[in-house]
Write an enzyme that holds these catalytic residues in place. Structure first.
Site, short mmCIF file in Angstrom:
data_model
loop_
_atom_site.label_atom_id
_atom_site.label_comp_id
_atom_site.label_asym_id
_atom_site.label_seq_id
_atom_site.Cartn_x
_atom_site.Cartn_y
_atom_site.Cartn_z
N LYS A 132 29.27 30.01 -26.72
CA LYS A 132 28.24 28.96 -26.59
C LYS A 132 27.19 29.07 -27.69
O LYS A 132 26.59 28.09 -28.09
CB LYS A 132 27.53 29.05 -25.23
CG LYS A 132 28.45 28.97 -24.04
CD LYS A 132 28.67 30.35 -23.44
CE LYS A 132 30.15 30.59 -23.21
NZ LYS A 132 30.55 32.00 -23.22
N ARG A 133 26.98 30.30 -28.12
CA ARG A 133 25.96 30.50 -29.16
C ARG A 133 26.24 29.66 -30.40
O ARG A 133 25.35 29.35 -31.17
CB ARG A 133 25.91 31.97 -29.58
CG ARG A 133 25.22 32.88 -28.59
CD ARG A 133 25.16 34.30 -29.11
NE ARG A 133 26.49 34.86 -29.33
CZ ARG A 133 26.98 35.15 -30.51
NH1 ARG A 133 26.26 34.95 -31.59
NH2 ARG A 133 28.20 35.64 -30.61
#
Length: 483
Positions: free
Chosen positions: A254-255
């Site tokens: 997700k980063r």
RNA sequence: GGUCCCAUCGUCUAGUGGCCUAGGACAUCGGCCUCUCACGUCGAAAACACGGGUUCGAAUCCCGUUGGGACCA
């Protein structure tokens, strides 16, 4: 005769399907198709805390969107079920019990505290932290004492010494030293099977012949092979592909922003573009061609020709492919795909003339990279979205440009209704009368007619809008009013 | 710390000992096309991580180093 090829994709429903997992699913699917085998979908939802039915459904939807159809899965198809691990818990216990009876697993009563202390001590001595096998040496008496005291326990698998060898379909010959692996847990204290244990039992019971998964499981494989041996089962073939990395070379997460298939779908990426992209990361067809379809993959894809390097996700390349597929697509299908975006932007699609819509789309598809971008250009073709951009306004303010537009307006007014073909001659007339041509003519015209600085060819926009609407917009531009 | 994996332009890759003065694609830059953007087209810049071997010859084989990653805990 070789047994039917059976492969599986086994996502954990703890989030949306991301492109890395989608790629794994695709590898399995294409491999199954090529081998005329079966593709099995199994839901690994033993982590009840983080798993949810909503994610299961979202994953199924994404897989379908990508064109993946499963032969067996949690929605009723197949006779090797259940296909959700949460419904197979008693099976795992049963097989755990079997190993225990056969002396191929042992109860470990070590407390979390002892394990933690052990780990710290090993670390401080510069040793690798791993289980020391204390409970493996427990006597029968000691065991029953602990049991009657009600000390919680886990089931551990004694690893022993030696080397595990296997042939990986992507990496080739693999060799693992067992001295580096401690006795691992197969059943946790609360009765839930560990990943490796559940995985082996499921793969065996579901008669999986080829396990195709990410490199992150490569070092789990010797553990799993040990379990196959303990049960006396034939292990499947293994193929471990590299994981997609983010720009910082850490596994995609997700980063790194948008990674979910659902996200790309919503943004207006086409499944054929995403599929093409996912394979382009790490695979080159024999033809060296960059564009290929799933049909071509079915014929030409092979695991051994997959790159062993971990690729880095490149949105630019995905966009390039997507714009290619958009341009190649026929207008009718594009209209279907675009309808949600159009409706969302406030265009009542069913009230528009279809022919007009199709023509608009045939122009716009040359300009967009993702479907959602059409919104940017809607003002050119739909009066309710028409607006004049700041930069266009600046151009329209110039007196000289006003003169040109006035001239055009005058010519249009005195002309009879124009058919589509006569716009060219009309523009020629404008050139004659104003003495302007090229950029100095078209820039103000574009600004006035479309309200924008860029877009499809004016020569194509004008006939599509028609004389009446062009005049109306010229009038707006001349009067300097906001429409 | 152990067990493993990986290593060619910024990115994806071709390359399986001589065809490599390392090819293609995306991205970048420049030209052409052109009313704009996009497309298309032409061109430029851009890489074999390092060090040892093996060999007549290595990007390609072996070893080591370095770097990145996974798993184990």
């Amino acid at each position: 005769m070789a047994p039917t090829v059976r492969v599986r994709f086994a996502p954990a429903p703890t989030g949306l399907l991301h492109i890395g997992n989608a790629r794994t699913a695709l590898f399995n699917y294409v491999f199954a198709k090529r081998e005329r085998g079966r593709f099995i979908l199994r839901i690994e939802d033993t982590d009840a805390e983080r798993s949810s039915e909503a994610f299961v459904q979202a994953i199924l939807e994404d897989l379908r969107w990508l064109g993946i159809e499963w032969d067996e899965g949690p929605d009723g198809k197949g006779s090797y079920g259940p296909y959700r691990q949460s419904q197979r818990i008693s099976l795992y216990r049963q097989f755990g019990e079997q190993l225990l009876q056969e002396g191929k697993a042992y109860k470990c009563f070590c407390s979390r505290e002892r394990l933690e202390a052990l780990r710290k001590e090993q670390l401080s001595q510069g040793l690798m932290p791993r289980y020391d096998g204390k409970c493996r040496l427990l006597t029968r008496k000691e065991i029953s004492e602990k049991e009657s005291e009600g000390v919680p326990f886990v089931l551990r698998f004694p690893v022993g010494r030696g080397t595990v060898l296997f042939e990986d379909l992507i990496h080739g010959k693999m060799s693992f030293e067992l001295s580096g692996i401690g006795d691992f847990i197969i059943i946790r204290s609360y009765g839930i099977a560990d990943y490796n244990f559940a995985c082996v039992i499921d793969d065996h019971l579901m008669e999986i012949t080829h396990v195709i998964r990410g490199d992150d499981h490569l070092s789990n494989t010797p553990r799993q092979i040990l379990l196959y041996r303990a049960f006396g089962w034939e292990p499947p073939q293994f193929a471990h592909h590299p994981l997609i990395l983010g720009p910082d070379r850490t596994p995609l997460s997700k980063r790194h922003g948008a990674t979910a298939v659902a996200h790309y779908r919503q943004e207006g990426f086409l499944p054929e573009a995403l599929l093409n992209y996912l394979f382009l990361l790490g695979w080159t067809p024999p033809s060296k061609e960059e564009f290929f379809t799933i049909e071509k993959l079915r014929e030409e894809f092979s695991l051994s020709s997959l790159s062993r390097n971990a690729p880095i996700h490149s949105r630019q390349k995905l966009e390039w492919l997507n714009s290619h597929y958009i341009r190649k697509m026929n207008e009718n299908r594009l209209l279907t795909l675009l309808t949600p975006s159009l409706e969302k932007a406030g265009i009542k699609v069913d009230q528009c003339e279809k022919k007009y819509l199709l023509e608009v789309i045939s122009l716009l598809k040359e300009n967009i990279t993702v479907l959602s971008q059409v919104e940017e250009y809607l003002g050119i073709f739909f009066d309710e979205k028409f607006a004049i951009e700041e930069e266009a306004k600046k151009i329209l303010k110039h007196p000289e440009n006003q003169k040109i537009l006035q001239e055009i307006y005058a010519i249009l007014k005195e002309s009879p209704k124009k058919g589509e073909g006569s716009w060219a001659s009309l523009l020629l007339k404008v050139e004659e009368r104003t003495g302007h041509k090229g950029k100095s003519l078209y820039a103000p015209l574009r600004a006035g007619i479309t309200g924008k600085m860029k877009g499809p060819e004016l020569a194509k926009i004008l006939p599509l809008l028609g004389q009446e609407r062009v005049m109306k917009r010229l009038k707006i531009a001349l009067e300097g009013e906001d429409p």
